[in-house]
Design an enzyme around this catalytic site. Structure first.
Site, PDB file in Angstrom:
ATOM      1  N   LEU A   1      43.610  46.918  20.121  1.00  0.00           N
ATOM      2  CA  LEU A   1      42.218  47.264  19.935  1.00  0.00           C
ATOM      3  C   LEU A   1      41.961  47.163  18.435  1.00  0.00           C
ATOM      4  O   LEU A   1      42.647  47.810  17.645  1.00  0.00           O
ATOM      5  CB  LEU A   1      41.932  48.678  20.446  1.00  0.00           C
ATOM      6  N   ASP A   2      41.002  46.341  18.039  1.00  0.00           N
ATOM      7  CA  ASP A   2      40.789  46.070  16.624  1.00  0.00           C
ATOM      8  C   ASP A   2      40.494  47.341  15.840  1.00  0.00           C
ATOM      9  O   ASP A   2      39.989  48.329  16.386  1.00  0.00           O
ATOM     10  CB  ASP A   2      39.623  45.093  16.443  1.00  0.00           C
ATOM     11  N   ARG A   3      40.784  47.283  14.555  1.00  0.00           N
ATOM     12  CA  ARG A   3      40.551  48.437  13.682  1.00  0.00           C
ATOM     13  C   ARG A   3      39.114  48.921  13.763  1.00  0.00           C
ATOM     14  O   ARG A   3      38.852  50.134  13.765  1.00  0.00           O
ATOM     15  CB  ARG A   3      40.894  48.062  12.230  1.00  0.00           C
TER      16      ARG A   3
END
Length: 210
Positions: A69-71
């Site tokens: 899950l992207d930052r």
């Protein structure tokens, strides 16, 4: 917290002694955790560049993210110590559904929603078909910290999308491709699991479905 740098791997998945005892690389037993990952938190257990990481919220040993899950995205992250479970969740051929809530810039039209459902062409090829609907902002949704910067003359809208792929920043690229840049992205569900009331930074233990 000390995280060892190199561990044996099965199919690219780190396998610790504890994970091997729980059957990593098989369909055997293991632990499965659900975390509501906050915004601006790295999807790894090692801090980098002064940013927060998963170790700031999950102090359990020998669990790793099943997918990323992207930052700058928030919401549900599945962690496990079972390599086989991780493989089943991330294997493209299994098409595990993932549902997101996206705040987008602009006003969605029927043509835009149809283009999303049909799968817009991205720079790495056509995306798969997805399910999408325009929704209202949920009353339960927590405020983002820091908040989204709003432009007074630019409307925003909310979409709920379910995809069956796992390409890098896929939802953001799909909405941008149809003229609706994503401002905020929250993952609600992965396969049979959902956030189900978890506040940002909270996690709970769950089980693999029978």
């Amino acid at each position: 917290m000390n995280h060892s740098a190199i561990k044996p791997r099965v199919g690219g998945w780190p396998v610790t002694a504890a994970a091997r005892r729980r059957g990593a690389g098989t369909a055997g037993p293991g632990r499965l955790l659900l975390l509501n990952k906050p915004f601006d938190v790295l999807c790894q257990f090692t801090a980098q560049g002064g940013r927060r990481c998963l170790a700031d919220f999950v102090r359990e040993s020998d669990v790793y993210p099943a997918g990323r899950l992207d930052r700058d995205s928030e919401g549900l992250l599945v962690l496990t110590d079972n390599g086989r479970w991780q493989h089943l969740l991330t294997e493209p051929a299994r098409r595990t559904p993932k549902t997101y809530l996206a705040q987008v810039e602009g006003t969605p039209t029927d043509a835009m929603l149809l283009a999303l459902r049909s799968g817009p062409v991205l720079n790495d090829g056509p995306s798969g078909r997805c399910e999408v609907a325009q929704v209202t902002e949920p009353a339960w949704l927590w405020p983002r910290d820091p908040p989204i910067r709003h432009r007074l003359k630019v409307p925003t809208a909310w979409l709920e999308l379910t995809i069956h792929e796992g390409r890098n920043r896929q939802v953001r690229r799909m909405t941008a491709a149809v003229g609706l840049p994503t401002l905020r992205l929250v993952r609600l569900r992965v396969g049979p699991w959902s956030l189900d009331g978890l506040a940002p930074g909270q996690w709970r233990e769950d089980r693999w479905p029978d």
